[in-house]
Design a protein around this motif. Structure first.
Motif, PDB file in Angstrom:
ATOM      1  N   THR A 194      24.141  22.897  32.797  1.00 54.76           N
ATOM      2  CA  THR A 194      25.309  22.285  32.165  1.00 54.76           C
ATOM      3  C   THR A 194      25.271  22.299  30.640  1.00 54.76           C
ATOM      4  O   THR A 194      26.331  22.220  30.002  1.00 54.76           O
ATOM      5  N   ARG A 195      24.067  22.422  30.055  1.00 54.90           N
ATOM      6  CA  ARG A 195      23.975  22.368  28.592  1.00 54.90           C
ATOM      7  C   ARG A 195      23.494  23.674  27.963  1.00 54.90           C
ATOM      8  O   ARG A 195      23.926  24.032  26.862  1.00 54.90           O
ATOM      9  N   VAL A 196      22.590  24.362  28.642  1.00 57.28           N
ATOM     10  CA  VAL A 196      21.996  25.573  28.060  1.00 57.28           C
ATOM     11  C   VAL A 196      22.792  26.821  28.428  1.00 57.28           C
ATOM     12  O   VAL A 196      23.238  27.579  27.551  1.00 57.28           O
ATOM     13  N   LEU A 197      22.980  27.062  29.699  1.00 52.81           N
ATOM     14  CA  LEU A 197      23.616  28.303  30.157  1.00 52.81           C
ATOM     15  C   LEU A 197      25.073  28.443  29.715  1.00 52.81           C
ATOM     16  O   LEU A 197      25.494  29.557  29.353  1.00 52.81           O
ATOM     17  N   PRO A 198      25.891  27.382  29.735  1.00 56.18           N
ATOM     18  CA  PRO A 198      27.278  27.563  29.292  1.00 56.18           C
ATOM     19  C   PRO A 198      27.409  28.074  27.860  1.00 56.18           C
ATOM     20  O   PRO A 198      28.391  28.762  27.526  1.00 56.18           O
ATOM     21  N   ARG A 199      26.429  27.768  27.005  1.00 57.81           N
ATOM     22  CA  ARG A 199      26.450  28.309  25.639  1.00 57.81           C
ATOM     23  C   ARG A 199      26.342  29.825  25.641  1.00 57.81           C
ATOM     24  O   ARG A 199      26.761  30.480  24.684  1.00 57.81           O
TER      25      ARG A 199
END
Length: 508
Positions: A194-199
């Motif tokens: 939810t925080r790393v991959l969406p970037r």
């Protein structure tokens, strides 16, 4: 009554160092434990009183009292009322039995059993592979232009300590202390998805992610699971040496793929790609040249993967270290057919010693990687996983990336300006992110010899030939990192390096 060792013993054993990072209490404990385990104190030997030892060592009495108390709790000492402290005989029983079982050095070894011939048994010794070499004492060099080491002045000590303390709460310990077997910390998986991959434009379900001990283990697991002597792996040239060695260690056949200013060119390399089972690439920030593969080449690579049925292993090398503040979308973000295995790092920008990475792929692949990982280490340290999940959740990681981007941009600009001023004959790839600069010296430069001479002069650079698969042009290339060197050391370091380069110039 047991005799007490001479107090002179402790004055000789104790070497108080004002620069030591170990507390006085711990130094005293270490001294006493060493004296017990080394046999300097016999079983049931009486120790000096706390006041007497404190006077001998020149420390506060309470410091000795606390050291004694802890050693009693740990079983090294026995406390006897109105008598003092004594060496616990039971602590030495196991050591005496072990020592008695060892062969004496005086024994005649003419009939000693033959030892295994390890050189014959180890058919593919990893120690003989070409690797990046960095001195263990790199921090003692005046100009450490090396990659992959961090600057402690940029490390968020208070933020990380806060997260570690939260992970040590009673409720949290119940989550990470048990053996997770094949599982990962659920909160870290949630933060990654939810925080790393969406970037990076990547979206994955929990069963499509596995946490690893750094990217290194991720690549080893993938190679171990998928590669054999009949496997062909397309590999960037120059490329990441450790990844190359991992694939070669699994007997895979490497197909060199030349790199230009935009990474590999899939259109130009169609014939070579068609022979591959897997293709390893670092498209967002190519290692070591730092080139970024444009979107057109990424689409072409995916189309060829579909046509020729090969799988792409995307190592998202240094993708977070971009000076623009917005990372390039990952190649995985364009993948609609599970043709890309995505490998990422959580600790490279933060603290390389933490060793946290992950793999994103189809659930059936991730399931097998988990099972394989179980045979190696079961799972990465769950306490570290939980601490880092908190670090991500509280926004500390995003804040750190912003600070690093500012510091690295400033250092990269200083490095490029110094190269322009002092090494005008050299070419380098303009730095737009990451923490290193790839330099090509003049045709006559021997970068291997330069690296050796530079090290003698207190300058650390990385020779470029280790990144190549047998390429003759490698001899004039080298890499300069700037993550671990102070800003004010960059220009004088490049100036000193330039003098060594000019010393190699052939006579006119």
């Amino acid at each position: 009554m047991p005799s007490r060792p001479s107090t002179a013993l402790w004055a000789q054993q104790f070497r108080r160092s004002p620069d030591s990072k170990v507390s006085l209490q711990d130094q005293i404990r270490q001294m006493l434990v060493a004296a017990i385990l080394d046999g300097q104190l016999p079983p049931d030997a009486a120790l000096p009183s706390s006041r007497e030892l404190a006077d001998q060592l020149g420390v506060a009495r309470n410091t000795v009292v606390l050291a004694y108390q802890l050693l009693v709790e740990e079983g090294y000492l026995l406390s006897r009322e109105r008598s003092g402290h004594f060496v616990n005989p039971q602590m030495l029983e196991g050591l005496r039995g072990f020592a008695a079982a060892q062969p004496s050095s005086a024994d005649d070894d003419t009939d000693a059993p033959a030892r295994p011939a390890w050189q014959k048994r180890i058919t593919r010794p990893p120690s003989t592979q070409r690797n990046i070499v960095k001195p263990a004492n790199w921090q003692n060099y005046e100009f450490p232009f090396i990659y992959g080491q961090f600057d402690q002045t940029l490390f968020p000590i208070n933020d990380w300590r806060e997260c570690c303390m939260k992970a040590l709460s009673v409720m949290e310990i119940r989550n990470w202390a048990p053996d997770l077997i094949e599982r990962d910390d659920e909160s870290l998986i949630q933060q990654i998805r939810t925080r790393v991959l969406p970037r990076r434009g990547v979206f994955a379900m929990p069963d499509e992610i596995v946490v690893t001990i750094g990217c290194q283990q991720a690549l080893y697991l993938i190679a171990d699971l998928l590669c054999s002597k009949d496997t062909t792996v397309g590999f960037e040239n120059p490329g990441y040496p450790d990844a190359r060695n991992i694939f070669e260690n699994r007997s895979a056949q490497l197909q060199p793929l030349p790199v230009d200013g935009q990474g590999i060119d899939p259109e130009r390399e169609r014939a070579r790609l068609a022979r591959c089972d897997y293709v390893y690439v670092t498209p967002s920030h190519q290692c070591p040249t730092t080139a970024t593969m444009p979107i057109e080449r990424r689409r072409t690579l995916l189309e060829l993967a579909q046509q020729h049925d090969f799988v792409i292993i995307e190592d998202d090398y240094e993708s977070e270290n971009t000076f623009s503040g917005t990372p390039h979308p990952a190649l995985k973000s364009l993948d609609t057919a599970d043709r890309v295995i995505y490998v990422g790092s959580l600790s490279k920008t933060f603290a390389p010693g933490l060793r946290l990475g992950y793999v994103v792929g189809p659930s059936e692949l991730i399931r097998e990687l988990r099972a394989l990982r179980r045979l190696m280490v079961r799972h990465p340290v769950s306490y570290i996983q939980r601490s880092f999940a908190t670090f991500l959740a509280l926004g500390h990681h995003d804040a750190l990336l912003r600070r690093l981007a500012h510091a690295y941009k400033e250092r990269s600009q200083a490095l490029m300006a110094a190269l322009d001023a002092h090494l005008p004959d050299a070419r380098y790839v303009p730095v737009s992110g990451g923490a290193s600069c790839w330099v090509e010296g003049p045709p006559w430069l021997d970068a291997t010899r330069l690296a050796e001479q530079a090290q003698d002069a207190g300058i650390l650079i990385e020779r470029g030939d280790v990144f190549f698969i047998g390429d003759a042009d490698a001899r004039r290339c080298f890499r300069m990192g700037f993550s671990a060197i102070k800003l004010d050391k960059i220009e004088p370091g490049v100036r000193a390096l330039a003098e060594l380069v000019r010393a190699q110039r052939p006579a006119a």
